[in-house]
Write an enzyme that holds these catalytic residues in place. Structure first.
Site, mmCIF file in Angstrom:
data_model
loop_
_atom_site.group_PDB
_atom_site.id
_atom_site.type_symbol
_atom_site.label_atom_id
_atom_site.label_comp_id
_atom_site.label_asym_id
_atom_site.label_seq_id
_atom_site.Cartn_x
_atom_site.Cartn_y
_atom_site.Cartn_z
ATOM 1 N N GLY A 17 0.824 -1.209 0.000
ATOM 2 C CA GLY A 17 0.000 0.000 0.000
ATOM 3 C C GLY A 17 0.854 1.254 0.000
ATOM 4 N N LYS B 55 -0.508 -7.194 -3.860
ATOM 5 C CA LYS B 55 -0.535 -8.562 -3.368
ATOM 6 C C LYS B 55 0.352 -9.530 -4.146
ATOM 7 C CE LYS B 55 -4.643 -7.554 -3.825
ATOM 8 N NZ LYS B 55 -6.064 -7.429 -4.125
ATOM 9 N N ASP B 56 1.059 -8.974 -5.166
ATOM 10 C CA ASP B 56 1.753 -9.892 -6.049
ATOM 11 C C ASP B 56 2.976 -10.511 -5.390
ATOM 12 O OD1 ASP B 56 0.006 -9.538 -8.229
ATOM 13 O OD2 ASP B 56 0.826 -7.529 -8.443
ATOM 14 N N ASP C 231 5.385 -6.093 5.207
ATOM 15 C CA ASP C 231 5.594 -7.489 5.540
ATOM 16 C C ASP C 231 5.632 -8.429 4.331
ATOM 17 O OD1 ASP C 231 6.063 -8.360 8.131
ATOM 18 O OD2 ASP C 231 4.367 -9.755 7.963
ATOM 19 N N GLY C 232 4.590 -8.345 3.512
ATOM 20 C CA GLY C 232 4.512 -9.243 2.361
ATOM 21 C C GLY C 232 5.655 -9.017 1.402
ATOM 22 N N ILE D 10 2.692 2.193 7.396
ATOM 23 C CA ILE D 10 2.091 3.411 7.937
ATOM 24 C C ILE D 10 1.626 3.179 9.375
ATOM 25 C CG2 ILE D 10 -0.359 3.142 7.318
ATOM 26 C CD1 ILE D 10 -0.093 5.940 6.015
ATOM 27 N N ASP D 11 1.424 1.923 9.739
ATOM 28 C CA ASP D 11 0.933 1.593 11.084
ATOM 29 C C ASP D 11 2.026 1.660 12.145
ATOM 30 O OD1 ASP D 11 -1.614 1.189 10.130
ATOM 31 O OD2 ASP D 11 -1.351 -0.961 9.830
ATOM 32 N N ARG E 193 -22.184 10.206 15.438
ATOM 33 C CA ARG E 193 -21.869 10.110 14.013
ATOM 34 C C ARG E 193 -20.477 9.512 13.854
ATOM 35 N NH1 ARG E 193 -26.337 11.330 13.870
ATOM 36 N NH2 ARG E 193 -27.449 12.990 12.796
#
Lengths: 365, 365, 365, 365
Positions: free
Chosen positions: A15, A78-79, A119-120, A142-143, A282
C-alpha cells in the site's frame, strides 16, 4: 568512493505511504552523485519484476519528488512471485515464478536490488536474498508496527491527518452536543489511534490491543456531561474489539448481487454509544485520506535517512539486511531476523497509555 | 493516589513556543483528575510571581488549549527576580527580590511550583530551588539545543512552518531562475535550519556550527546550472557565520534617531550570491511565524508527555529536577546539572549532516 | 448612532457550518461598539428559545471566535416551535408552542432577534416575524444552494477541504492504478462536487442535477488509459443519481437489530466502475470533515459581512428580511419571498459545467 | 468544432502568481482536446520570444500542474522587446526588437498567441496586437488591482497565506503583550492588507489608499488595553503612507559597499508604536511567501475559467482582447481599453472599509 556496484534497481511494494517518493529520491541521488551508479526503477512492484517493466532514473526523473505522496514507481498490493497467478494451458494457476524475476535482474545487469515495502513485500525480498539476489530492504508501514525499527515513515503524516480531522470533528461535536467517532487505520496495532487521539484531544481511544467495554466508554461520556461538556470525540482504530466478541459489519448494496464490505467498528461504536448515552452519534471513516498526500516534514527527513542509509549498507556489502532506526541512529537487521518477528504493539501498560489515562482519556478497559 | 501536595503553581517564562498551552493543560488535568490538587497559574512569568498576579486553573480554563499556540499564562522575556529592576528612592535599581517571590508562593499555599522555560527561566528556577522552593522544571526551547533532553516541544512545529515556506519559495525560485534564501531561527544551534533544509529540499544549508565559504555555496549553484537547474534554494540559520569574519548588519530608519536592528545574515547571503552567480537573489526572514500558531501533532503529544511526567515527578517527591526525554522514555535530571551544561549543537560530522551531503546539499565547508 | 433598540438576541439553527462563529462575533461587536446594544445569545436554537436558555455576550465571550468552527451558541437540528414534541398528560405530542418563544423574547426584553440558519430555521423565523417578532435573518447553507443570495459562508471552506482530500487521493490513485471515488455533500445541489471536482482535478463529476450513465463515466476512464493514465479520480455529490433509477444502499450491523444508514452513492459508483473497468476502485466518504473546523479566509470575510449587514438592517428598521449578497454588494430580501423559493441548482448547460467539459471532465451525460 | 487555428503559443510574464500553471493547463487541455490545436509554450516571457526558446506542450507536460505554484514556462520580470537591451558594436543599448518576436512567431507557425501577465506584459501584448499578432491576453496580478476585471487569480491564495500568518502572530502577541505588525504586498492597492486584516482579526489595517496617523493607530491600541487586551495585531500594506510624509528606510550591510533595500513601512510602524504605546513591537515581512506555493481551491477554479475563456475568445476570433471576470460571468475587454486604465483601489468609503470599521478595526484616519 569506489565499489563493485555499477547499477542498482529499486522498487516499491504494498500500500502507498507518504515517504516512498523521498526514499526513491534519496537512494537515486546518493547512488548517482556519490558513487556514479546507474539506477533502474522497477515499476509496479514484483509484478513489474516479472513483466520486466522498468524505467531509468536520473536527476530529472526524481526532481520535485520530495514533497509528493504516493510512489512514482507504482506499487502492487498482493503480487508474490513465489506464488503467482499465471495462465497455464488456458487455466489460471498459482506457480513459483521467482526465477523469472532473478533472470530479469540479471538481464538488466542489476547488481543490488533496493526493495521498499511491508511485511509481504519484504518476505519475498528475503526469499530473493535466499536465491542469491543482493537485496537491501527498506521497511514501509504506515501503522508503525514493525518490531525491528523504532519509527517508520508515513506514520507521522497519518497521525497529522487524523489529528486535523479530530480538530474539525470537535467543533461539530460541541455545536451539536454529539458524540463524534473517527475510525482510523490500524488493523492489528493501534499506534495511529493512540497518537492521534492524544494529539487531537479525544475523550476515548479504542485500540486492537485493549478490548473495550462500551459501557466504560459511555461512563466517560456521562462523566463529561456532569462537568458541563455535553459532547465527546472518540478515536477508534479499525481493529478495535469489544470485550464481548467480534464485530461483523455488512454493507449491502440492495440492487446489487455483490455486497460491498466497509470498515465497520467505527459505525458500531457510534451506534452503540448513541443508544446508551442518548446523544446523537456520528462516525467518520478516514480511510485513504491517511495514506495519500504530501509527507510531513518529519517523514520527509526520516524517509531520506532510510534511503541514504540503504545505499551505505550496499556500499558496505551488507546485503540481505533491512535498514532500521534505533533511537536516533540508522542501523540494520537481517531480513532473516526481521521476517516473522512479532509485530510491535501498543503496550496497554506502557508510558503512552498511562499518560493518556492520566489526562483522563478512556480506553474502555 | 495520596500525596502531601494540596496546591501547585505553574508558570511559563521566555519566548513563546508551540506546546506551552498543552503542557499547562496536561499538568492541570493530571493534577486535578488524578490527585485532586488545586492549580494556580502565575501570570507573566517571574514578573507575575513578584506582583502576585495569578489565576486559578480548572477544567474550564484549560478547555480547548491543546491546539492553541502561545501561552494562556502569558510570559515575560527577561525578568529575573534575583536581579530585578525596581524603584528605590525614586531611582530604578537592580535588586535581588527573590524573597518576595518565595513569600508570595507561601501566601498562596503553593506546595510545588512547575516552571516551564528556557535557559534564563530555569536558571532562576534552580536558584529558587536552592532557596527551598519545591520546583519541577520543564524545558522549553524551540531551537532544540538542550543537551539534557533529546527533543523539546515546539521544534517540530517550527521545522514544519519553515518546510512549508521552502515549498513556497521553490516555485518562485524555479519560475524566475532565482536564488531564494530563507533565514530561520537558530542563533547558536542550527537544528531548525538543518531539519527544514533537508525536509524542504534546500540546495545549501548554512549553520552556526559550520562556518561557510560563500564561494563553495556558489559552486553548488553553478553545478546545478550545469544540470539545467538554473535556480537554488538556501536555508540560513540566523547564527550562520562566513569563514571570513563576523557579519554586521545595520538597518537604519532614515527619519528616526533610533536604528532598528533586524536579522541580517540571510540578506547578506542573498546579496553575496547575487553578485557571484549573477542570478537574482531574494531573502525571506521567517521570524515570528516559526514561534506562533497551533502546535503540530507531534508537539502536542510531546508537550503533553512533559506535563504528565512533571506531575509524576512531583508525586514522587523528586523536586529540583527537570523533566527530560531520553530516547523514547520520559526521565529527569537535576537542575543543578542542567544549568550551565553546554548546549547541544549540530555535529558537523554527524549522521544528519553526512546524510544531507550524500544527497548533494552543500554546507559551504 | 441612535436607535430605539436596546437589546438584541441572536441564535443559530441547523447543521453547523464554518462561519457561524464569525457571524456571531460580527453582530455582537457591531451592536456593542457602534450602538451600545446589549446582546443575548439564545443557546441550542429554537429549543433554547423554548427553554429560555441564554447567555449574555460581550467582548470577552466573542474573543478568539473568528477562526473557530462550529457555533458557540450551539445548535439544534430539527426543533420547530410551531410543531414541537412536548409531554402532555404523560404522552409525547406535537404542539404549536411558538407563543412560549414569543413570551420568552418579551421577558428578556429582546427588541430584535437575529436568526442564522438554513431553510427550516428560517421558515420558523418567517413564522415568528408573522407573529410580530422583529426578525433579521442570516442565511446559512454549506451547499450554497440558496436562490436569494449569491454565495453563503461555509461553502468555500467545504470546497477547500474536499479539494485537499482530492489532492491526497490522487497520489494513491496513481500509485495503485486505481479509481478513487470521493463522495461529498450536496443532497439536492451539486455545487461542492462541481467546485471541488474542478479544483481537485477530477476526471469525472457526478451531480444531482445531471443524472449519470455509469458507462459514460467508464468511457472516460478507458480514454485515460489509452493516454497512459491508468487511474482516475471521481467526485460524487451525495445526491447524484444514475439514469436507470434510484440507488438504495443499506448498511446492516449484523449483530444489531437496528441497521445504520450511511451515504451510499459513492460506494455504488466505485463498485460499478470496478466491475466495468477492471481497476481496483475505492470510495471515501468525506462526511462531517466538510462541516467542521476553521473557516477559510474567504468565509471569515463573508460571514463578517453578513453579520455587519444584519445589524445595519436592524438599524434601518428593515425587519422580516434576510441579508443577501448580490454580486459584490450586501443587500436583503423579505423572508416572505425567500422561503419556498426554489433552490439554486447547478445549471447543466451553464458556464461552469461547460468549462469543466472543455478541459475534459466527464459528467456521465 | 472547426477553426482556422492550427497552432497556438502561450507565455507568462511578470512576477509569479498562484494560478499561472492552472491557466497553462486549461488553455492546453482545451486547445488539444476540444480543437485539436498544437500548443507551443514560449519560455521566459518575452525574452524567450526574442531568443526563440520554446517547448511543445501536450497532455504529459501539463500533468499535475493544477496544484503547482509558479509557472512551468518560467517568467521574466522586466523584458520588453519594444525597448530591449541588446549588444550593438560592443555596447549595450536599448532597441526595439519587437520584429524579431513577430518573426519568431511566424517561423513557429503560431496562429494565436496567449499572453498571461500584468501591466507591463500586457502593454507589450497590446503593442504586438497593433503589429498584427493575434493576441489573447489573460490578466495576472496578485494585488487584484485591475479595474477591467473583478477578481484575478492568486489574490485569494495570497490572502489565505497572510491570514494564516496573522493567526500565528496572534498567539505570540497575546502571550507577550506585544504589538505584532505584518507587512503584506500591495504597493499601490491595499486589497491584500484589507482582506487579510479582516480575515485575520487585525486591530488596525494600514493601506496605501488611506494615509494613516500613527497616533490614531496608537489610540486603538490603548482602547484595547482598557478592555483588558494588552496586545494588538496590525496589518500594513507595503505602500501604506503616514500622513506626515514619505517613509525612507535604508538598510545597510556594514561590511558591504552596496546597501540592500528592504521593505520598510512595517518596520517603521512597529518602531513608532513601540515608542508611543510602550509595548514591545515586532514586524514580520511576509514577502515572497505570498507569491509562491500551491493555489487555493478558489484560485484553481478561477484560473481554469480564465484559461478556458481565453480559448473560447480565440475560437470566436476576438483577438486583441483580454479575458475578464464580470460578476460571475467570464467576459472580455479590448487591450486598447485595458492598458492605461486607472488601477482599482480600495474605496476608503466603500462597504468593506465601512464594515471593518463597524467591527472596530482602525485605519489610522
Amino acid at each position: 568512493m569506489k565499489t563493485n556496484i555499477k547499477r542498482i534497481g529499486i522498487m516499491t511494494g504494498g500500500g502507498d505511504c507518504p515517504g516512498l517518493n523521498p526514499v526513491i529520491r534519496a537512494v537515486t541521488k546518493t547512488a548517482i552523485s556519490q558513487y556514479g551508479w546507474e539506477v533502474i526503477g522497477i515499476r509496479n512492484g514484483y509484478k513489474g519484476l516479472y513483466e520486466n517493466d522498468w524505467v531509468k532514473l536520473d536527476g530529472d526523473s526524481i526532481s520535485g519528488l520530495l514533497h509528493k505522496g504516493g510512489t512514482m514507481l507504482y506499487s502492487s498490493n498482493k503480487d508474490n512471485l513465489f506464488h503467482y497467478l499465471v495462465e497455464e494451458n488456458g487455466e489460471m494457476v498459482y506457480k513459483d515464478v521467482s526465477d523469472v524475476g532473478v533472470e530479469n535482474l540479471k538481464k538488466l545487469d542489476i547488481d543490488v536490488m533496493f526493495i521498499i515495502g511491508g511485511d509481504g513485500t519484504l518476505t519475498s525480498a528475503r526469499d530473493f536474498a535466499r536465491k542469491g539476489v543482493k537485496v537491501i530492504a527498506i521497511p514501509k508501514t504506515i501503522d508503525n508496527d514493525l518490531a525491528s525499527t523504532d519509527t517508520t515513515f508515513g506514520f507521522n503524516t497519518a497521525v497529522g491527518v487524523a489529528t486535523e480531522a479530530l480538530d474539525r470533528l470537535h467543533t461539530t461535536a460541541m455545536s451539536h452536543h454529539r458524540i463524534m467517532v473517527l475510525e482510523v487505520m490500524g488493523r492489528y496495532a493501534g499506534w495511529i489511534a493512540l497518537h492521534a487521539g492524544i494529539a487531537g484531544g479525544a475523550d476515548a481511544i479504542l485500540l486492537p490491543e485493549i478490548p473495550y467495554d462500551i459501557h466504560k466508554v459511555a461512563e466517560k461520556i456521562e462523566e463529561r456531561k456532569k462537568q458541563g461538556k455535553n459532547f465527546s470525540v472518540i478515536v477508534v482504530g479499525e481493529g478495535a474489539k469489544p470485550i464481548d466478541g467480534e464485530v461483523v459489519v455488512r454493507e449491502v448494496i440492495a440492487d446489487s448481487p455483490d455486497p460491498i464490505r466497509l470498515g465497520g467498528i467505527g459505525l458500531k461504536v457510534a451506534h452503540d454509544l448513541e443508544k446508551i448515552c442518548g446523544n446523537e452519534a456520528r462516525a467518520t471513516i478516514l480511510g485513504h485520506l491517511q495514506r495519500g498526500g504530501s509527507p510531513s516534514s518529519s517523514d520527509r527527513i526520516l524517509s531520506t535517512r532510510y534511503g541514504v542509509a540503504a545505499v551505505k549498507l550496499a556500499v558496505e556489502g551488507k546485503f540481505g539486511n533491512m535498514v532500521t532506526l534505533r533511537g536516533d541512529t540508522m542501523s540494520y537487521d537481517s531480513l532473516e531476523n526481521v521476517i516473522g518477528r512479532k509485530s510491535k504493539n501498543v503496550n496497554p501498560n506502557g508510558e503512552l497509555v498511562e499518560m493518556a489515562k492520566a489526562i483522563g482519556i478512556a480506553f474502555g478497559d
